[in-house]
Scaffold this motif. Structure first.
Motif, short mmCIF file in Angstrom:
data_model
loop_
_atom_site.label_atom_id
_atom_site.label_comp_id
_atom_site.label_asym_id
_atom_site.label_seq_id
_atom_site.Cartn_x
_atom_site.Cartn_y
_atom_site.Cartn_z
N MET A 10 54.76 86.87 41.30
CA MET A 10 53.74 86.51 40.34
C MET A 10 53.72 85.04 39.70
O MET A 10 54.94 84.52 39.25
N GLY A 11 52.77 84.55 39.67
CA GLY A 11 52.41 83.22 38.55
C GLY A 11 52.72 83.17 36.98
O GLY A 11 52.24 84.30 36.87
N LYS A 12 52.84 81.99 36.29
CA LYS A 12 52.24 82.17 35.38
C LYS A 12 51.33 81.03 35.30
O LYS A 12 51.64 80.00 35.72
N ILE A 13 50.19 81.57 34.30
CA ILE A 13 48.85 80.64 34.56
C ILE A 13 48.74 80.18 32.43
O ILE A 13 49.00 81.74 31.94
N ALA A 14 48.89 79.44 31.56
CA ALA A 14 47.97 79.36 30.23
C ALA A 14 46.92 78.71 30.90
O ALA A 14 46.70 77.85 31.55
N VAL A 15 46.04 79.61 30.05
CA VAL A 15 44.59 78.95 29.31
C VAL A 15 44.66 78.74 28.02
O VAL A 15 44.70 79.58 26.90
N SER A 16 44.77 76.78 27.59
CA SER A 16 44.55 76.81 25.97
C SER A 16 43.08 76.29 26.02
O SER A 16 42.55 75.58 26.58
N ILE A 17 42.50 77.15 25.10
CA ILE A 17 41.37 77.06 24.09
C ILE A 17 41.04 76.10 22.95
O ILE A 17 41.64 76.81 22.50
N THR A 18 40.44 75.04 23.11
CA THR A 18 40.72 74.80 21.49
C THR A 18 39.31 74.42 21.08
O THR A 18 39.18 73.83 20.51
N CYS A 19 38.52 75.20 21.39
CA CYS A 19 36.80 75.18 20.64
C CYS A 19 36.53 76.93 20.94
O CYS A 19 36.62 77.51 21.45
N ALA A 20 35.25 76.67 19.82
CA ALA A 20 34.82 78.50 19.88
C ALA A 20 33.36 78.04 19.11
O ALA A 20 32.81 77.28 20.61
N LYS A 21 33.15 78.22 18.42
CA LYS A 21 30.81 77.69 18.08
C LYS A 21 30.44 76.60 17.85
O LYS A 21 29.34 76.42 18.56
N ASN A 22 31.84 75.54 18.39
CA ASN A 22 31.60 74.32 18.48
C ASN A 22 31.41 74.22 19.84
O ASN A 22 30.05 72.95 20.49
N ASP A 23 31.74 74.57 20.85
CA ASP A 23 31.15 74.66 22.39
C ASP A 23 31.74 75.64 22.79
O ASP A 23 32.57 76.37 23.56
N THR A 24 30.69 77.31 22.78
CA THR A 24 30.52 78.16 23.06
C THR A 24 30.65 78.13 25.07
O THR A 24 31.12 79.36 25.12
N ASP A 25 30.28 77.19 25.47
CA ASP A 25 30.58 77.39 27.12
C ASP A 25 31.92 77.06 27.71
O ASP A 25 32.63 77.89 28.36
N LYS A 26 33.06 76.04 27.00
CA LYS A 26 33.81 75.90 27.47
C LYS A 26 34.79 77.70 26.39
O LYS A 26 35.68 77.32 27.19
N ALA A 27 34.85 77.81 25.36
CA ALA A 27 34.96 79.01 25.17
C ALA A 27 35.14 80.19 26.24
O ALA A 27 35.91 81.13 26.27
N THR A 28 33.82 80.41 26.46
CA THR A 28 33.63 80.78 27.16
C THR A 28 34.31 81.32 28.75
O THR A 28 34.68 82.11 29.39
N VAL A 29 34.06 79.42 29.36
CA VAL A 29 34.57 79.86 30.84
C VAL A 29 35.57 79.41 30.55
O VAL A 29 36.64 79.91 31.61
N GLY A 30 36.95 79.91 29.62
CA GLY A 30 38.14 79.40 29.17
C GLY A 30 39.22 80.99 29.12
O GLY A 30 39.74 81.82 29.95
#
Length: 119
Positions: A1-21
């Motif tokens: 098993m590997g380790k993955i970190a997903v860093s999400i820096t946005c919220a309603k200011n960029d809902t597309d990036k928040a969702t795709v994260g």
């Protein structure tokens, strides 16, 4: 098993990036990877109960649903402590499963060989 970190820096200011994260985080945890979502900068708003209720990008499941699926599958949700405090958010309103951590916790995870992707 590997380790993955997903860093999400946005919220309603960029809902597309928040969702795709969270789409990517769900794919990671579903494939058996130890997965951490690290909410930082404006992404910390996503940790507040009710905040994601009206976020639904076309072509994707609603963000609230994606977050619930991620947590139910065993994904970890870390919230950047200084970012959270800077925005004056209330720990009593954290979504179930969220944990406020400092940057050192993320660095420890990354130093164990985790790959990181940022949205």
């Amino acid at each position: 098993m590997g380790k993955i970190a997903v860093s999400i820096t946005c919220a309603k200011n960029d809902t597309d990036k928040a969702t795709v994260g969270f789409v990517v985080a769900n794919a990671s945890v579903a494939s058996g990877q130890e997965t951490v979502v690290f909410l930082t900068v404006d992404g910390v708003y996503l940790s507040e109960e009710g905040y994601t209720n009206d976020i639904h990008e076309e072509g994707f499941a609603p963000l609230k649903e994606l977050m619930s699926q991620y947590l139910e599958a065993g994904g970890q949700l870390w919230v950047c402590s200084p970012c959270f405090k800077k925005r004056g958010l209330d720990e009593e309103k954290l979504v179930n499963g969220a944990k406020i951590v400092g940057g050192a916790k993320l660095i420890e995870f990354l130093s164990q060989g985790a790959a990181c992707i940022t949205y």
